[in-house]
Design a protein around this motif. Structure first.
Motif, PDB file in Angstrom:
ATOM      1  N   CYS A  15       0.840  -1.199   0.000  1.00 32.50           N
ATOM      2  CA  CYS A  15       0.000   0.000   0.000  1.00 32.50           C
ATOM      3  C   CYS A  15       0.873   1.245   0.000  1.00 32.50           C
ATOM      4  O   CYS A  15       1.779   1.371   0.816  1.00 32.50           O
ATOM      5  N   GLY A  17      -0.156   4.061   0.875  1.00 33.55           N
ATOM      6  CA  GLY A  17      -0.572   4.891   2.001  1.00 33.55           C
ATOM      7  C   GLY A  17       0.112   4.506   3.291  1.00 33.55           C
ATOM      8  O   GLY A  17       0.722   5.341   3.962  1.00 33.55           O
ATOM      9  N   CYS A  18       0.027   3.210   3.664  1.00 34.49           N
ATOM     10  CA  CYS A  18       0.515   2.808   4.981  1.00 34.49           C
ATOM     11  C   CYS A  18       1.658   1.803   4.904  1.00 34.49           C
ATOM     12  O   CYS A  18       2.217   1.429   5.939  1.00 34.49           O
ATOM     13  N   CYS A  34      -7.122   0.159   0.275  1.00 37.98           N
ATOM     14  CA  CYS A  34      -6.387  -0.543   1.321  1.00 37.98           C
ATOM     15  C   CYS A  34      -7.311  -0.784   2.522  1.00 37.98           C
ATOM     16  O   CYS A  34      -7.873   0.164   3.078  1.00 37.98           O
ATOM     17  N   GLU A  36      -6.451  -1.549   5.379  1.00 36.81           N
ATOM     18  CA  GLU A  36      -5.798  -1.086   6.613  1.00 36.81           C
ATOM     19  C   GLU A  36      -5.962   0.431   6.802  1.00 36.81           C
ATOM     20  O   GLU A  36      -6.326   0.885   7.871  1.00 36.81           O
ATOM     21  N   CYS A  37      -5.671   1.210   5.743  1.00 41.09           N
ATOM     22  CA  CYS A  37      -5.658   2.671   5.925  1.00 41.09           C
ATOM     23  C   CYS A  37      -6.657   3.404   5.040  1.00 41.09           C
ATOM     24  O   CYS A  37      -6.820   4.615   5.172  1.00 41.09           O
TER      25      CYS A  37
HETATM   26 ZN    ZN Z   1      -2.802   1.245   3.462  1.00 41.43          ZN
END
Ligand code: ZN
Length: 570
Positions: A15, A17-18, A34, A36-37
């Motif tokens: 990802c 992002g994270c 994602c 997760e984030c």
């Molecule tokens: Zn992420």
């Protein structure tokens, strides 16, 4: 613990992002968002089409991209070599994928840009393909949806690339003239010539979560100005706050939001099914003993339902649209598409609040020029799409601030009054609380003007009037009596057509009951208007606002009307 074998890149991705390592199939099931984030990974055009439209409904346009190299451009490599590389790398002919499809069962024409192909740059072939998609929408009488992802114009084609901004805009204009909905879905990144044309000159601009949009890129701005850029600069959320986009939409919700827009546009294009007007609720005769100052206090009661309350209860499926597209989104005015008894309508209203924090956040329902311009944009959009407008008026008055004056408050109100005067679609206005002055009238030049039983509507607040005309500023109750601002008085004066009853003792005691009465009253007043041709509506509306005061009191047309300080008609 053993070291893991080298991971197959096709099975896993990281990802942006994270940094989480994500199982590719799981990520795809989550629409490349994602888990997760919440970062939205960029999609290529074929994947975007697959996510957006009804399964198996996409038919590519028959037109193929023409290979052009109009100025024989060479940098490190000749332009045709770059094109060939992009084709090989993406499997696409050009930086856009165009076709027809259905979404939620509604037919549409669709062009989806692909950033992988030379940064989604707008070359002549891209411009031509999008233009043909728009022309196809016009021929088929269907909406156009444009999904943008672009770094800007394609410099390898020189000024011909720049011209595409105008070419595509011209096609968008054709759809606007025909009353066909255009929607852009701004995805990351959308810059330069695409941002400054069809990404933002459509009827509705949706921005995907986290997408960035701007004319100049952040690097250029930093170089030119030396400025430190604000947090979140040019992100969808930043643009929403600055009035540039209608909505920020997470990818999972994009299909649903588009379906609502397409359904409203489809309803506007079909003649309304004639249906009997529902029975209208009748307000009881006004209590002559009731002091108008009491009514003023009731109209300002903090528990009184607000526009957003009515949108939750009296209307269905509200889709809020934001922004004036000029730099601000005024929180004191809310507006968007909703349904009233199944009929799609554009609802625009002042928004107050029930708590001090709400009231402050909404500027006490006092609209800025940006609020009036948002309202104007939505009224005009409704008229283009053939949808009626319902306005809910509840404001102490327009924002009386320095900034509002600098931004043209007077002209913004004036423009709305003018626009409503000639708006070629039914307009029903309801004064739900305080109808304060020009700020109220900016939403209340309507075919039918209704007023809740305990609302007030006035040229100035009683406090303002008392301060100017009475030696003692505490004479507001007296001014309230003198101003004739209650519903009963205004019905007598012809300013208001009908009173909407409220539950006892007033709307704040039973917001649900109040919403039901409002729904019935608006539906009863709207139904007969739906069958009236637009030209007739506008003519009657102008007659309605021609007949007040001196005009009513004058003996015959053409003679000078008597000039009196107070013209009362029994
Ligand atoms: Zn992420």
């Amino acid at each position: 613990m053993t070291t893991t074998a080298p991971r197959d890149e096709r099975l896993w991705s990281r990802c942006d992002g994270c940094g989480s390592l994500l199982y590719r199939k799981r990520l795809r099931r989550n629409l490349d968002v994602c888990p997760e984030c919440g970062a939205h990974a960029r999609l290529d055009a074929p994947e975007r089409v697959a996510q957006l439209v009804d399964p198996d409904s996409f038919t590519p346009l028959p037109d193929r991209a023409v290979r052009v190299d109009p100025i024989g451009f060479v940098d490190a490599v000749p332009y045709p070599h770059r094109l060939a590389g992009a084709r090989a790398g993406t499997g696409l002919d050009e930086a856009v994928l165009c076709g027809t499809a259905c979404l939620g069962g509604h037919p549409l024409a669709l062009a989806v840009m692909d950033f992988r192909f030379l940064g989604g740059s707008l070359g002549s072939a891209v411009g031509e393909l999008i233009t043909r998609t728009a022309e196809r929408a016009l021929a088929d009488g269907v909406p156009l949806v444009l999904v943008t992802a672009s770094g800007g114009a394609r410099m390898q084609e020189g000024a011909l690339s720049l011209m595409q901004m105008a070419t595509v805009s011209q096609a968008v204009a054709g759809l606007r003239e025909a009353g066909l909905l255009t929607v852009s879905v701004v995805t990351d990144p959308t810059y330069g010539g695409v941002a400054a044309s069809f990404a933002t000159n459509t009827d509705v601009v949706l921005a995907e979560n986290g997408a960035r949009l701007g004319f100049a890129g952040p690097r250029v701005i930093r170089q030119v100005t030396g400025a430190t850029l604000p947090e979140g600069f040019q992100t969808a959320e930043y643009l929403l706050r600055h009035g540039q986009v209608d909505l920020v939409v997470p990818r999972h919700a994009l299909r649903g939001r588009l379906a609502v827009l397409l359904a409203a546009a489809a309803a506007g294009r079909h003649a309304p099914v004639p249906r009997p007007a529902p029975p209208r609720p009748v307000a009881p005769p006004a209590d002559p003993a009731r002091d108008p100052w009491e009514t003023v206090r009731t109209a300002r009661h903090p528990g009184r339902p607000t526009t957003l309350d009515y949108l939750e209860t009296a209307f269905d499926g509200f889709l809020e649209l934001h922004g004036d597209r000029l730099g601000a989104d005024c929180p004191a005015i809310v507006g968007g598409l909703a349904r009233l008894d199944g009929q799609p309508v554009m609802v625009i209203g002042h928004q107050k609040g029930h708590t001090t924090a709400d009231l402050v956040a909404r500027n006490f329902g006092m609209a800025s020029p940006a609020g009036h311009r948002k309202a104007l944009r939505l009224m005009r959009l409704a008229a283009r799409l053939g949808l009626p407008v319902v306005t809910l008026v509840d404001t102490p008055g327009a924002d009386p601030g320095v900034a509002a004056e600098q931004q043209g408050q007077a002209a913004a109100i004036a423009e709305n009054i003018l626009a409503l005067t000639v708006l070629p679609t039914p307009v029903v206005a309801v004064v739900t609380g305080e109808g304060g002055s020009g700020g109220a009238l900016a939403l209340a030049v309507a075919d039918r003007v209704l007023m809740l039983e305990h609302a007030v509507y006035s040229v100035i607040s009683p406090e303002g009037c008392a301060a100017i005309l009475w030696p003692d500023g505490s004479a507001a109750p007296q001014a309230a009596r003198a101003l004739r601002l209650t519903g009963a008085d205004l019905c007598r004066l012809g300013v208001v057509d009908e009173l909407v009853p409220e539950p006892r003792p007033a709307a704040h005691a039973d917001p649900t009951g109040a919403a039901e009465l409002l729904r019935l009253a608006v539906a009863a007043n709207l139904a007969p208007l739906l069958a009236v041709p637009a030209a007739t509506l506008v003519r009657r509306r102008r007659q309605r606002f021609r007949r007040f005061g001196a005009a009513r009191a004058s003996v015959s047309p053409g003679l000078a009307a008597p000039v009196t300080g107070r013209t009362e008609v029994a």
